[in-house]
Design a protein around this motif. Structure first.
Motif, PDB file in Angstrom:
ATOM      1  N   VAL A 119      10.347   9.951  -5.594  1.00  0.00           N
ATOM      2  CA  VAL A 119       9.668   8.889  -6.330  1.00  0.00           C
ATOM      3  C   VAL A 119       8.417   8.410  -5.583  1.00  0.00           C
ATOM      4  O   VAL A 119       7.424   8.034  -6.191  1.00  0.00           O
ATOM      5  CB  VAL A 119      10.639   7.718  -6.607  1.00  0.00           C
ATOM      6  CG1 VAL A 119       9.935   6.566  -7.288  1.00  0.00           C
ATOM      7  CG2 VAL A 119      11.802   8.185  -7.447  1.00  0.00           C
ATOM      8  N   THR A 120       8.469   8.426  -4.246  1.00  0.00           N
ATOM      9  CA  THR A 120       7.282   7.984  -3.506  1.00  0.00           C
ATOM     10  C   THR A 120       6.409   9.138  -3.033  1.00  0.00           C
ATOM     11  O   THR A 120       5.195   8.999  -2.944  1.00  0.00           O
ATOM     12  CB  THR A 120       7.667   7.159  -2.259  1.00  0.00           C
ATOM     13  OG1 THR A 120       8.845   7.719  -1.707  1.00  0.00           O
ATOM     14  CG2 THR A 120       7.886   5.718  -2.603  1.00  0.00           C
ATOM     15  N   ILE A 160       0.819  -1.215   0.000  1.00  0.00           N
ATOM     16  CA  ILE A 160       0.000   0.000   0.000  1.00  0.00           C
ATOM     17  C   ILE A 160       0.851   1.263   0.000  1.00  0.00           C
ATOM     18  O   ILE A 160       0.590   2.192  -0.753  1.00  0.00           O
ATOM     19  CB  ILE A 160      -0.953   0.006   1.220  1.00  0.00           C
ATOM     20  CG1 ILE A 160      -1.933  -1.160   1.117  1.00  0.00           C
ATOM     21  CG2 ILE A 160      -1.726   1.320   1.299  1.00  0.00           C
ATOM     22  CD1 ILE A 160      -2.782  -1.355   2.359  1.00  0.00           C
ATOM     23  N   VAL A 174       5.007   0.123  -2.738  1.00  0.00           N
ATOM     24  CA  VAL A 174       4.908  -0.372  -4.117  1.00  0.00           C
ATOM     25  C   VAL A 174       3.853   0.423  -4.903  1.00  0.00           C
ATOM     26  O   VAL A 174       4.110   0.876  -6.016  1.00  0.00           O
ATOM     27  CB  VAL A 174       4.565  -1.877  -4.135  1.00  0.00           C
ATOM     28  CG1 VAL A 174       4.350  -2.359  -5.553  1.00  0.00           C
ATOM     29  CG2 VAL A 174       5.671  -2.667  -3.459  1.00  0.00           C
ATOM     30  N   PHE A 175       2.688   0.613  -4.304  1.00  0.00           N
ATOM     31  CA  PHE A 175       1.642   1.338  -5.005  1.00  0.00           C
ATOM     32  C   PHE A 175       2.070   2.767  -5.372  1.00  0.00           C
ATOM     33  O   PHE A 175       1.961   3.156  -6.540  1.00  0.00           O
ATOM     34  CB  PHE A 175       0.339   1.338  -4.195  1.00  0.00           C
ATOM     35  CG  PHE A 175      -0.739   2.166  -4.817  1.00  0.00           C
ATOM     36  CD1 PHE A 175      -1.453   1.696  -5.915  1.00  0.00           C
ATOM     37  CD2 PHE A 175      -1.023   3.441  -4.342  1.00  0.00           C
ATOM     38  CE1 PHE A 175      -2.429   2.469  -6.519  1.00  0.00           C
ATOM     39  CE2 PHE A 175      -1.995   4.222  -4.938  1.00  0.00           C
ATOM     40  CZ  PHE A 175      -2.708   3.733  -6.030  1.00  0.00           C
ATOM     41  N   PRO A 176       2.588   3.575  -4.425  1.00  0.00           N
ATOM     42  CA  PRO A 176       3.002   4.929  -4.817  1.00  0.00           C
ATOM     43  C   PRO A 176       4.081   4.933  -5.901  1.00  0.00           C
ATOM     44  O   PRO A 176       3.996   5.733  -6.838  1.00  0.00           O
ATOM     45  CB  PRO A 176       3.532   5.536  -3.520  1.00  0.00           C
ATOM     46  CG  PRO A 176       2.894   4.767  -2.444  1.00  0.00           C
ATOM     47  CD  PRO A 176       2.703   3.381  -2.969  1.00  0.00           C
ATOM     48  N   ILE A 177       5.076   4.028  -5.775  1.00  0.00           N
ATOM     49  CA  ILE A 177       6.131   4.038  -6.793  1.00  0.00           C
ATOM     50  C   ILE A 177       5.522   3.672  -8.154  1.00  0.00           C
ATOM     51  O   ILE A 177       5.826   4.297  -9.183  1.00  0.00           O
ATOM     52  CB  ILE A 177       7.286   3.093  -6.394  1.00  0.00           C
ATOM     53  CG1 ILE A 177       7.987   3.643  -5.143  1.00  0.00           C
ATOM     54  CG2 ILE A 177       8.289   2.944  -7.535  1.00  0.00           C
ATOM     55  CD1 ILE A 177       9.066   2.753  -4.572  1.00  0.00           C
ATOM     56  N   LEU A 203      12.463  -6.716  -1.863  1.00  0.00           N
ATOM     57  CA  LEU A 203      11.544  -5.591  -2.035  1.00  0.00           C
ATOM     58  C   LEU A 203      11.856  -4.498  -1.018  1.00  0.00           C
ATOM     59  O   LEU A 203      11.946  -3.304  -1.354  1.00  0.00           O
ATOM     60  CB  LEU A 203      10.100  -6.091  -1.857  1.00  0.00           C
ATOM     61  CG  LEU A 203       9.033  -5.001  -1.785  1.00  0.00           C
ATOM     62  CD1 LEU A 203       8.789  -4.425  -3.170  1.00  0.00           C
ATOM     63  CD2 LEU A 203       7.737  -5.542  -1.218  1.00  0.00           C
ATOM     64  N   THR A 212      13.273  -0.597  -1.777  1.00  0.00           N
ATOM     65  CA  THR A 212      12.648   0.683  -1.431  1.00  0.00           C
ATOM     66  C   THR A 212      13.645   1.636  -0.781  1.00  0.00           C
ATOM     67  O   THR A 212      13.447   2.842  -0.795  1.00  0.00           O
ATOM     68  CB  THR A 212      11.460   0.492  -0.471  1.00  0.00           C
ATOM     69  OG1 THR A 212      11.924  -0.091   0.740  1.00  0.00           O
ATOM     70  CG2 THR A 212      10.388  -0.389  -1.079  1.00  0.00           C
ATOM     71  N   GLN A 260      -2.321   9.864  -2.647  1.00  0.00           N
ATOM     72  CA  GLN A 260      -2.932   8.831  -1.820  1.00  0.00           C
ATOM     73  C   GLN A 260      -3.605   9.454  -0.577  1.00  0.00           C
ATOM     74  O   GLN A 260      -4.727   9.094  -0.230  1.00  0.00           O
ATOM     75  CB  GLN A 260      -1.817   7.885  -1.362  1.00  0.00           C
ATOM     76  CG  GLN A 260      -2.185   6.452  -1.348  1.00  0.00           C
ATOM     77  CD  GLN A 260      -0.984   5.585  -0.973  1.00  0.00           C
ATOM     78  OE1 GLN A 260       0.125   6.067  -0.685  1.00  0.00           O
ATOM     79  NE2 GLN A 260      -1.203   4.298  -0.968  1.00  0.00           N
ATOM     80  N   ILE A 303       5.365  12.016  -4.197  1.00  0.00           N
ATOM     81  CA  ILE A 303       4.364  12.641  -5.077  1.00  0.00           C
ATOM     82  C   ILE A 303       3.080  11.818  -5.063  1.00  0.00           C
ATOM     83  O   ILE A 303       1.981  12.344  -4.816  1.00  0.00           O
ATOM     84  CB  ILE A 303       4.909  12.761  -6.515  1.00  0.00           C
ATOM     85  CG1 ILE A 303       6.121  13.706  -6.524  1.00  0.00           C
ATOM     86  CG2 ILE A 303       3.840  13.250  -7.467  1.00  0.00           C
ATOM     87  CD1 ILE A 303       6.882  13.703  -7.820  1.00  0.00           C
ATOM     88  N   ALA A 304       3.232  10.510  -5.300  1.00  0.00           N
ATOM     89  CA  ALA A 304       2.040   9.661  -5.321  1.00  0.00           C
ATOM     90  C   ALA A 304       1.450   9.503  -3.929  1.00  0.00           C
ATOM     91  O   ALA A 304       0.234   9.365  -3.785  1.00  0.00           O
ATOM     92  CB  ALA A 304       2.382   8.305  -5.925  1.00  0.00           C
ATOM     93  N   GLN A 305       2.314   9.524  -2.895  1.00  0.00           N
ATOM     94  CA  GLN A 305       1.775   9.423  -1.531  1.00  0.00           C
ATOM     95  C   GLN A 305       0.891  10.622  -1.203  1.00  0.00           C
ATOM     96  O   GLN A 305      -0.096  10.492  -0.490  1.00  0.00           O
ATOM     97  CB  GLN A 305       2.912   9.319  -0.518  1.00  0.00           C
ATOM     98  CG  GLN A 305       3.318   7.878  -0.265  1.00  0.00           C
ATOM     99  CD  GLN A 305       4.407   7.759   0.784  1.00  0.00           C
ATOM    100  OE1 GLN A 305       5.028   8.727   1.187  1.00  0.00           O
ATOM    101  NE2 GLN A 305       4.647   6.537   1.218  1.00  0.00           N
ATOM    102  N   PHE A 324      -7.421   9.216   0.574  1.00  0.00           N
ATOM    103  CA  PHE A 324      -7.820   8.664   1.870  1.00  0.00           C
ATOM    104  C   PHE A 324      -8.503   9.712   2.751  1.00  0.00           C
ATOM    105  O   PHE A 324      -9.044   9.376   3.796  1.00  0.00           O
ATOM    106  CB  PHE A 324      -6.599   8.123   2.642  1.00  0.00           C
ATOM    107  CG  PHE A 324      -5.978   6.881   2.048  1.00  0.00           C
ATOM    108  CD1 PHE A 324      -6.492   6.291   0.909  1.00  0.00           C
ATOM    109  CD2 PHE A 324      -4.864   6.308   2.654  1.00  0.00           C
ATOM    110  CE1 PHE A 324      -5.899   5.143   0.374  1.00  0.00           C
ATOM    111  CE2 PHE A 324      -4.273   5.165   2.117  1.00  0.00           C
ATOM    112  CZ  PHE A 324      -4.790   4.595   0.978  1.00  0.00           C
TER     113      PHE A 324
END
Lengths: 331, 274
Positions: free
Chosen positions: B119-120, A61, A64-67, B108, B112, B127, B122-124, B131
């Protein structure tokens, strides 16, 4: 019903148990029910499933999902404010390459990283060797050089902004006191030629102590007999350093260089606090450009494209440096 | 140069270097006790001519650093407790158990660690919008509830715990839950405390994510409060020095007391998060 099944399973005769079963059989049934429930909760398997489920769930969540979303989103016009997510093909990448600031930012990023990594490694090693050679205060020196490492970056950046102040800043005041100040005060962070070196100096000051501690540990691990043998063979200090010390501490060296490269390619706090990428884009590094595109302009698509490019640059440079430093194994 | 002279020269240079490490902090603390007029005075004073606590009063109560301090303390403590626990759990699972895909889960987690934060992040951010966690502490805690470096560190450490101890407890009939909490955790205290110090400092210093997530000023943490000092209150120099001192000095005091633990905690975990 579970209870019935358990009772039946435990009854040796195989006859179905009922209300009129003997009291001792009932008690036995109850304990075995509790035991099997307990056993299910405490079994290796359920502990493993719960634990691994939690770890895997978290990583899927929140990592992996954000990347993945960043990777996909780099091909979309994407803005969280307008709730926009429209296919853009390669336009974000085209945009990025056409932006004159992109090339400048990559160059500034490489310049900043190369300078900090080189200075931190070289000074860190020099200071560690010096501490090893003095006869008093080894522990005290180690403690003091490590002091800025534990101090919070944002606060230290703000402190250095004050140190660089042209008027009351301690740096200009000191230069003045030693008669080294020119006619007009030096405008450290407001001068396009000096701003980047000023940030580099601050970063090295803050984090050289980390390299010092790593090198001290590595130097302490070099067997004394090697130095003894070199002395008996009449080696000069320079030779001893080049042929014994350097090869023996190579793993520490690789560690310092690689972790430094990775963290300085993404350095942000000191630039945000000290110059905000200015003056006239003189400290506008790639990470600052990403911040600008993403959280000032809310252009998430293009910001994602630049982020992935930065990731690729990080990987390539790390691999090259490992090759270079590990490449001369047999001289 | 004779070796003896050379020794003195090295000692002198080292001491000069050590001075440059310490002097900025001393200047900060002394300036925090000077009135604004004295900070700007030419020629400058070293010790305050007039000692004042007014800078601290302004920054603590007018700019509300007292609140930011408590917020930072609360968040850093909570995050440290959670992350230390989850790191130990994941490290235990990865070192003392075998399960299908274990190797891939470990890779994995390592992978990370290599990804730069943009890389994380922006999408976070997107997210958190989805939420509905913007402007809440949930956004500051839940997405960072596990830390890859912590997991890696605890895995390496727990590999050194003899498996016979764990097997013996199993034969004695202890549950897995109990074995983890009463055997694996207590045996890992040296690594856990070093990791805890690292996570606490990292959280104390965490700036960008809280800056992006939190807009209510009463929920600010110290580094975000400092960015306020750098912006709106930049010309209140006394307040700036007092605010920095409030953020830095507690860390320096803790370091003075526990310095070996700090160095341990930072050197096997530093340089990873930007």
């Amino acid at each position: 019903m579970t209870k019935g099944r358990i009772q039946r399973a435990t009854s040796p005769s195989g006859a179905p148990c009922s209300v009129q079963g003997s009291p001792s059989a009932q008690a036995r049934a109850r304990t075995s029910l509790l035991a099997s429930l307990h056993a299910a909760l405490r079994s290796r398997r359920s502990f493993l499933v719960l634990g691994v489920g939690f770890v895997l769930g978290f990583y899927l969540i929140f990592q992996v999902f954000p990347i993945g979303l960043t990777a996909v989103g780099s091909f979309f016009y994407w803005s969280p404010l307008q709730d926009r997510f429209d296919f853009a093909g390669l336009n974000n990448y085209r945009d990025m390459l056409a932006d004159p600031l992109f090339a400048k930012a990559v160059w500034l990023n490489l310049y900043f990283t190369a300078a900090v990594v080189a200075l931190r490694t070289a000074l860190g090693l020099a200071i560690a060797l010096a501490i090893m050679s003095v006869w008093i205060g080894k522990g005290l020196f180690r403690t003091i050089y490590f002091l800025p490492v534990i101090a919070p970056m944002i606060a230290v950046s703000l402190l250095w902004r004050q140190l660089y102040d042209p008027g009351f800043g301690l740096i200009n005041v000191t230069l003045h006191a030693f008669g080294m100040a020119g006619d007009s005060p030096i405008l450290w962070l407001r001068d396009t030629r000096l701003a980047m070196p000023a940030i580099i100096v601050m970063t090295v000051w803050k984090e050289v102590g980390y390299a010092v501690v790593i090198f001290l540990a590595a130097l302490a691990g070099v067997p004394r007999e090697l130095y003894e043998a070199a002395r008996i063979d009449g080696a000069k200090p320079g030779q001893t350093f080049r042929l014994i010390t350097l090869p023996m501490i190579r793993p520490a060296m690789i560690f310092v260089v690689i972790t430094s490269i990775i963290s300085y390619l993404q350095a942000f706090g000191q630039i945000f606090i000290m110059t905000k990428g200015g003056p006239a884009y003189a400290t506008f590094t790639t990470v600052y450009q990403i911040f600008d595109e993403a959280f000032i302009l809310y252009n998430f698509g293009k910001a994602s494209a630049i982020s992935l490019t930065l990731f690729a640059i990080t990987l390539v440079i790390s691999v090259i440096s490992i090759r270079v430093m590990g490449g001369d194994d047999d001289p | 140069m004779t070796p003896r002279r050379k020794g003195w020269a090295i000692l002198f240079l080292l001491s000069a270097g050590a001075m440059t490490m310490v002097v900025p902090f001393i200047w900060m603390i002394l300036s925090a006790f000077k009135p604004n007029s004295e900070i700007l005075q030419i020629p400058p004073t070293i010790l305050p001519e007039v000692w004042t606590l007014d800078n601290f009063r302004r920054v603590l109560f007018e700019i509300d650093f007292a609140r930011f301090f408590l917020n930072s303390l609360f968040l850093a403590t909570l995050k440290t407790a959670i992350i230390v626990y989850t790191s130990a759990l994941a490290g235990y699972l990865l070192s003392k158990f075998t399960f299908p895909g274990q190797r891939w889960l470990f890779y994995l987690i390592l992978a990370t660690m290599m990804a730069p934060w943009p890389v994380t992040i922006i999408a976070q951010y997107q997210q958190m919008v989805w939420f509905g966690w913007l402007d809440s502490y949930t956004a500051l805690v839940v997405p960072v509830m596990m830390n890859s470096f912590g997991v890696f560190l605890m895995r390496q450490f727990m590999m050194g715990i003899p498996s016979e101890l764990i097997d013996a407890a199993r034969i004695d009939g202890a549950s897995e839950f109990r074995i983890f909490h009463w055997i694996a955790l207590p045996l890992s205290v040296p690594a856990l405390s070093a990791l805890g110090i690292f996570i606490f400092l990292w959280s104390w210093d965490d700036f960008l994510w809280p800056y992006l997530m939190i807009s209510r000023q009463e929920a600010y943490v110290l580094p975000v409060g400092l960015s306020l000092l750098q912006g709106r209150f930049a010309t209140d120099y006394g307040a700036v020095f007092a605010g920095m001192s409030i953020t830095i000095v507690p860390v320096l005091v803790a370091y003075a007391i526990l310095q070996r633990k700090f160095i341990e905690g930072m050197t096997f975990s530093g340089g990873v998060k930007g």
